[in-house]
Write an enzyme that holds these catalytic residues in place. Structure first.
Site, PDB file in Angstrom:
ATOM      1  N   TYR A   1      -0.926 -28.471 -34.135  1.00 30.45           N
ATOM      2  CA  TYR A   1      -1.435 -27.717 -32.987  1.00 30.45           C
ATOM      3  C   TYR A   1      -1.527 -28.582 -31.725  1.00 30.45           C
ATOM      4  O   TYR A   1      -0.924 -28.277 -30.700  1.00 30.45           O
ATOM      5  CB  TYR A   1      -2.792 -27.079 -33.322  1.00 30.45           C
ATOM      6  CG  TYR A   1      -3.343 -26.308 -32.144  1.00 30.45           C
ATOM      7  CD1 TYR A   1      -2.700 -25.150 -31.704  1.00 30.45           C
ATOM      8  CD2 TYR A   1      -4.459 -26.751 -31.442  1.00 30.45           C
ATOM      9  CE1 TYR A   1      -3.160 -24.452 -30.593  1.00 30.45           C
ATOM     10  CE2 TYR A   1      -4.926 -26.065 -30.341  1.00 30.45           C
ATOM     11  CZ  TYR A   1      -4.272 -24.915 -29.918  1.00 30.45           C
ATOM     12  OH  TYR A   1      -4.718 -24.240 -28.817  1.00 30.45           O
TER      13      TYR A   1
ATOM     14  N   HIS B   1       5.337 -15.154 -26.408  1.00 34.75           N
ATOM     15  CA  HIS B   1       4.471 -14.869 -25.257  1.00 34.75           C
ATOM     16  C   HIS B   1       4.692 -15.818 -24.097  1.00 34.75           C
ATOM     17  O   HIS B   1       4.198 -15.574 -23.001  1.00 34.75           O
ATOM     18  CB  HIS B   1       2.998 -14.909 -25.700  1.00 34.75           C
ATOM     19  CG  HIS B   1       2.635 -13.746 -26.563  1.00 34.75           C
ATOM     20  ND1 HIS B   1       1.990 -12.631 -26.079  1.00 34.75           N
ATOM     21  CD2 HIS B   1       2.867 -13.501 -27.867  1.00 34.75           C
ATOM     22  CE1 HIS B   1       1.822 -11.768 -27.062  1.00 34.75           C
ATOM     23  NE2 HIS B   1       2.346 -12.271 -28.168  1.00 34.75           N
TER      24      HIS B   1
ATOM     25  N   ARG C   1      -6.819 -20.477 -17.393  1.00 34.66           N
ATOM     26  CA  ARG C   1      -7.175 -21.586 -18.264  1.00 34.66           C
ATOM     27  C   ARG C   1      -6.796 -22.846 -17.514  1.00 34.66           C
ATOM     28  O   ARG C   1      -5.869 -22.829 -16.691  1.00 34.66           O
ATOM     29  CB  ARG C   1      -6.329 -21.548 -19.531  1.00 34.66           C
ATOM     30  CG  ARG C   1      -6.915 -20.841 -20.701  1.00 34.66           C
ATOM     31  CD  ARG C   1      -6.057 -20.980 -21.964  1.00 34.66           C
ATOM     32  NE  ARG C   1      -4.636 -20.877 -21.725  1.00 34.66           N
ATOM     33  CZ  ARG C   1      -3.810 -21.913 -21.651  1.00 34.66           C
ATOM     34  NH1 ARG C   1      -4.259 -23.155 -21.790  1.00 34.66           N
ATOM     35  NH2 ARG C   1      -2.534 -21.730 -21.439  1.00 34.66           N
TER      36      ARG C   1
ATOM     37  N   ARG D   1      -7.674 -26.987 -24.285  1.00 32.24           N
ATOM     38  CA  ARG D   1      -6.997 -28.158 -24.863  1.00 32.24           C
ATOM     39  C   ARG D   1      -7.604 -29.475 -24.365  1.00 32.24           C
ATOM     40  O   ARG D   1      -6.899 -30.386 -23.925  1.00 32.24           O
ATOM     41  CB  ARG D   1      -5.498 -28.112 -24.527  1.00 32.24           C
ATOM     42  CG  ARG D   1      -4.893 -26.826 -25.019  1.00 32.24           C
ATOM     43  CD  ARG D   1      -3.486 -26.587 -24.648  1.00 32.24           C
ATOM     44  NE  ARG D   1      -3.165 -25.190 -24.938  1.00 32.24           N
ATOM     45  CZ  ARG D   1      -2.025 -24.585 -24.652  1.00 32.24           C
ATOM     46  NH1 ARG D   1      -1.067 -25.248 -24.061  1.00 32.24           N
ATOM     47  NH2 ARG D   1      -1.841 -23.320 -24.951  1.00 32.24           N
TER      48      ARG D   1
ATOM     49  N   ASP E   1       4.722 -19.187 -15.929  1.00 33.91           N
ATOM     50  CA  ASP E   1       3.851 -18.402 -16.794  1.00 33.91           C
ATOM     51  C   ASP E   1       4.694 -17.351 -17.502  1.00 33.91           C
ATOM     52  O   ASP E   1       5.486 -16.672 -16.845  1.00 33.91           O
ATOM     53  CB  ASP E   1       2.776 -17.708 -15.945  1.00 33.91           C
ATOM     54  CG  ASP E   1       1.458 -17.572 -16.681  1.00 33.91           C
ATOM     55  OD1 ASP E   1       1.486 -17.548 -17.922  1.00 33.91           O
ATOM     56  OD2 ASP E   1       0.410 -17.484 -16.014  1.00 33.91           O
TER      57      ASP E   1
ATOM     58  N   LEU F   1      -1.426 -12.044 -17.441  1.00 37.32           N
ATOM     59  CA  LEU F   1      -2.133 -10.773 -17.538  1.00 37.32           C
ATOM     60  C   LEU F   1      -3.217 -10.645 -16.478  1.00 37.32           C
ATOM     61  O   LEU F   1      -3.604  -9.521 -16.125  1.00 37.32           O
ATOM     62  CB  LEU F   1      -2.740 -10.620 -18.942  1.00 37.32           C
ATOM     63  CG  LEU F   1      -1.722 -10.617 -20.087  1.00 37.32           C
ATOM     64  CD1 LEU F   1      -2.417 -10.471 -21.434  1.00 37.32           C
ATOM     65  CD2 LEU F   1      -0.695  -9.496 -19.913  1.00 37.32           C
ATOM     66  N   VAL F   2      -3.692 -11.770 -15.947  1.00 39.14           N
ATOM     67  CA  VAL F   2      -4.739 -11.714 -14.921  1.00 39.14           C
ATOM     68  C   VAL F   2      -4.246 -10.876 -13.729  1.00 39.14           C
ATOM     69  O   VAL F   2      -4.971 -10.030 -13.203  1.00 39.14           O
ATOM     70  CB  VAL F   2      -5.141 -13.148 -14.484  1.00 39.14           C
ATOM     71  CG1 VAL F   2      -5.992 -13.130 -13.227  1.00 39.14           C
ATOM     72  CG2 VAL F   2      -5.879 -13.843 -15.631  1.00 39.14           C
TER      73      VAL F   2
ATOM     74  N   GLU G   1      -4.476  -7.272 -14.719  1.00 35.89           N
ATOM     75  CA  GLU G   1      -5.853  -6.789 -14.876  1.00 35.89           C
ATOM     76  C   GLU G   1      -6.496  -6.589 -13.496  1.00 35.89           C
ATOM     77  O   GLU G   1      -7.178  -5.593 -13.258  1.00 35.89           O
ATOM     78  CB  GLU G   1      -6.665  -7.790 -15.709  1.00 35.89           C
ATOM     79  CG  GLU G   1      -6.200  -7.857 -17.162  1.00 35.89           C
ATOM     80  CD  GLU G   1      -6.730  -9.056 -17.937  1.00 35.89           C
ATOM     81  OE1 GLU G   1      -6.412  -9.170 -19.125  1.00 35.89           O
ATOM     82  OE2 GLU G   1      -7.447  -9.890 -17.348  1.00 35.89           O
TER      83      GLU G   1
ATOM     84  N   ASP H   1      43.256 -15.543 -37.118  1.00 31.29           N
ATOM     85  CA  ASP H   1      42.054 -16.053 -36.434  1.00 31.29           C
ATOM     86  C   ASP H   1      40.872 -15.106 -36.581  1.00 31.29           C
ATOM     87  O   ASP H   1      40.988 -13.908 -36.322  1.00 31.29           O
ATOM     88  CB  ASP H   1      42.349 -16.228 -34.935  1.00 31.29           C
ATOM     89  CG  ASP H   1      43.334 -17.339 -34.682  1.00 31.29           C
ATOM     90  OD1 ASP H   1      42.909 -18.485 -34.560  1.00 31.29           O
ATOM     91  OD2 ASP H   1      44.556 -17.027 -34.634  1.00 31.29           O
TER      92      ASP H   1
ATOM     93  N   ASP I   1      39.747  -8.829 -38.105  1.00 32.00           N
ATOM     94  CA  ASP I   1      38.393  -8.975 -37.559  1.00 32.00           C
ATOM     95  C   ASP I   1      38.184  -8.329 -36.196  1.00 32.00           C
ATOM     96  O   ASP I   1      37.058  -8.108 -35.795  1.00 32.00           O
ATOM     97  CB  ASP I   1      38.028 -10.456 -37.439  1.00 32.00           C
ATOM     98  CG  ASP I   1      38.735 -11.108 -36.274  1.00 32.00           C
ATOM     99  OD1 ASP I   1      39.978 -11.078 -36.243  1.00 32.00           O
ATOM    100  OD2 ASP I   1      38.046 -11.603 -35.373  1.00 32.00           O
TER     101      ASP I   1
END
Ligand code: GDG
Length: 667
Positions: free
Chosen positions: A23, A101, A209, A247, A308, A312-313, A316, A436, A615
């Site tokens: 992590y 995300h 953040r 973090r 980013d 979402l800020v 919102e 081919d 093919d």
């Protein structure tokens, strides 16, 4: 933990060293910076990678212990990019979706990762890979094509054994939750409390953040520049800077915290007066109601990440503006900018532009604010988080259906046995084989696809059997075919049927063909080569081919479209056809095709067994020339007139080996 278990959550226990290396290491110090275009911060450590693999396997073990065979599994984010493939192996029938995300970076950045192949193969274990926007989707497809060599078309990757879809699903928010906050008494109370403290200053809001991708120091510097240039706003505005700790053990974050603390102190020291503090700094996480109150009272939201995935800020904040009043300033490098084009869009590195955007935002007429917000709100309301999830799942199902459809024609083990016994029992067998992409995989230079000695020996075994005739039907020129296969006792078709060579005979052309048109067309193709690095022209006796397999894939596709459009006017007068093949555009006389060439053999004898392998679209003419009972097999995916399908040249060779083995015993 017990609460989570009560909620039917299943724990994946990790050791402390794994948490550190997985992590805090691989996730936070390698993938996060690299995928957000901070390659200089990315650390490449073998022990991080091993922990990443271990933890993904630990997740796979827990999930496969719970999952039922036909379950739908939706995996989220960059921490688990190996999990789709691991689950594909452990729960093969499951429907697996993956959503990233964060941004998927451009190929030039992604290729820096030492474990890029494993990550891509990991993701391609899913049936559907989702991203926030088309840029990220394009970057992923580009990487799959350029690093793994997989065919990519129309958002679809053809891997060795299956089709995988990639698409954009811009994540939405819980719109109603934010558009209703004004009526919430708790939010109203919080709003009043904030207003008392902020006085009648206009409010600029910043919420993130604490992360170097968010551009917080750059934002503060731009705010300082704004105050410096616009003294009229002094004592009139306050920047509310909500920074959520994050973090806290990673060095870059510790440094960033110091930098932000310092800048806030500097600005407040330089511009502040008794009774007015320009930056109101909150270094903590707020509960929902005070956060919503801040959204609701802010005149401007200053959302300026350097990079980013979505953000979402921004969404919102916009949703909260029920009366339509409020201005969003948004960085063009946030995924959300692709949906919120009515915001004031800025370059987060351009402080001058941010300072000007602040002035504009504070002076924009109310009516215009309302108009801009209405358009964005309508979009956010329609495509909310529920819609986002539904669309992803719908697409996941449709991808699964498509896969099953392509599998339907799959040549099963039983059918292969039947094919082999038909062949063994036949007295007159005809094999029509494309080369081919059918007997050998594509390579970037046509001359590199030379047959190896094993393949030549395999073909030779067929030709040694008096009850079997083999014909290679190729788009290649006759010199190459002669050089490669001239020593074998088989029929050859060159340039899709322009040239034919019977077993033991010489080359003949079946059409009265001209090649004068080449003089006119060659210069056009040359100009395409000049404008498309990596592309080249192949000249055959009666056709010209523009190859773009080695060009940048997106440029190649674009140029191919342009070339096709350009040539269509010229070709009508010259009795030529323009055909688009596998990363090639080919020009040749009309009326030549592999099907016509194949008919020469088909109609000659009473064959009791015919097998055709091919093919691409040029082989479709061969398939169509066959009787419905013949064994026609398409190698690869995609629509086809063939009755059956094998996934790759490797499988085609396997089949031929089975046939030759079975028959030899009887000869
Ligand atoms: C990833 C990607 C992508 C923030 N401060 C507080 C608080 N928040 C909430 C916001 C918002 C969320 O956190 C932050 O959303 P973002 O979109 O900015 O970023 P992440 O969730 O960290 O990360 C990002 C996202 O995934 C979704 O795919 O957009 O690009 O990095 O919902 O409201 N919530 C509360 N107090 C706070 O102080 N209660």
């Amino acid at each position: 933990m017990t609460r989570l278990v009560a909620e039917n959550c299943h724990p994946v226990p990790l050791s402390q060293p794994d948490v550190e290396a997985y992590y805090y290491g691989m996730c936070n110090r390698t993938i996060w910076p690299l995928f957000h275009y901070f390659p200089i911060y990315a650390e490449y450590s073998e022990s991080f990678w091993q922990a990443y693999e271990r933890v993904n396997v630990a997740f796979a073990n827990v999930v496969s212990g719970i999952a039922k065979p036909n379950d739908i599994i939706w995996i989220h984010d960059y921490h688990l990019m190996l999990l789709p493939r691991l689950l594909r192996e452990r729960v093969p029938k499951a429907t697996v979706g993956f959503f990233l995300h964060i941004p998927f970076p451009s190929f030039e950045i992604f290729r820096l990762l030492p474990w890029r192949q494993q990550i891509l193969e990991g993701l391609l274990g899913a049936d559907l890979v989702g991203f926030h926007n088309y840029d990220y989707t394009g970057h992923f497809l580009d990487s799959a094509h350029r690093l793994l060599g997989y065919e990519v078309a129309m958002g679809q990757v053809t891997t060795a054994d299956r089709l995988v879809k990639a698409d954009a699903f811009p994540m939405g928010i819980n719109y109603n939750q934010f558009s209703n906050v004004d009526q919430d008494p708790q939010v109203q109370a919080e709003r009043k409390r904030f207003r008392r403290k902020l006085g009648d200053c206009r409010v600029i809001l910043s919420v993130d953040r604490l992360d170097y991708t968010k551009g917080i120091p750059q934002r503060l510097e731009a705010f300082s520049l704004f105050l410096d240039r616009n003294p009229k706003f002094k004592r009139k505005v306050i920047l509310v800077l909500l920074v959520v700790p994050s973090r806290v053990r990673v060095e870059h974050y510790i440094q960033l915290k110091k930098q932000v603390d310092g800048l806030v102190g500097e600005i407040n020291g330089k511009y502040g007066t008794i009774g007015w503090m320009p930056v109101w700094y909150l270094y903590r996480s707020l509960p929902f109601h005070p956060l919503a109150a801040l959204y609701s009272l802010a005149d401007v939201a200053l959302v300026t990440p350097l990079r980013d995935g979505m953000n979402l800020v921004a969404k919102e904040y916009t949703a909260t503006k029920v009366d339509g009043k409020g201005v969003l300033i948004l960085s063009e490098t946030a995924g959300a900018a692709q949906e919120l084009g009515e915001a004031i869009i800025i370059n987060a590195n351009n402080q001058d532009e941010i300072a000007q955007a602040l002035v504009k935002a504070l002076e924009i007429p109310e009516q215009e604010q309302i108009e801009r917000n209405r358009v964005m709100q309508e979009r956010l309301r329609r495509y909310d988080v529920v819609q986002w999830a539904n669309e992803f799942i719908d697409k996941l199902f449709s991808t699964k259906k498509l896969q099953l459809k392509t599998k339907e024609k799959g040549l099963t083990y039983e059918m292969q046995k039947k094919l082999a016994s038909d062949f063994r029992d036949s007295d007159k067998a005809l094999l029509l084989l494309d080369y081919d992409g059918t007997l050998v995989p594509f390579s970037s230079k046509p001359e590199e696809a030379m047959p190896g000695s094993r393949l030549l020996r395999l073909l030779e075994k067929f030709t040694k059997n008096p009850r079997t005739e083999v014909v290679l039907i190729s788009g290649r020129d006759r010199d190459t075919l002669e050089r490669w296969f001239g020593g074998l006792d088989l029929g050859l078709v060159a340039e899709h049927g322009v040239w034919i060579k019977e077993k033991g005979g010489g080359w003949e052309t079946i059409e009265t063909l001209t090649s004068d048109w080449k003089e006119e067309v060659h210069p056009i193709l040359e100009s395409w080569v000049d404008r498309t690095p990596g592309s080249f022209i192949e000249e055959k006796e009666f056709s010209l081919v523009w190859h773009y397999r080695k060009a940048n894939p997106r440029l190649g596709e674009l140029r191919a479209r342009e070339l096709m459009n350009n040539l269509s006017d010229i070709t009508a007068n010259l009795n030529l056809q323009v055909l688009e093949g596998n990363k090639v555009v080919e020009l040749k006389n009309t009326d030549i095709n592999k099907g016509r060439a194949a008919l020469k053999w088909i109609s000659r004898d009473e064959w009791d067994f015919i097998l055709a392998l091919g093919d691409d679209w040029t082989d479709e003419d061969t398939f169509k020339a066959l009787s419905p009972t013949a064994w026609s097999i398409k190698v690869g995916f995609g629509a086809s007139a063939a009755r059956f399908r094998l996934s790759s040249p490797g499988k085609a060779i396997e089949l031929l080996r089975k046939l030759v083995g079975g028959r030899q015993k009887l000869v």
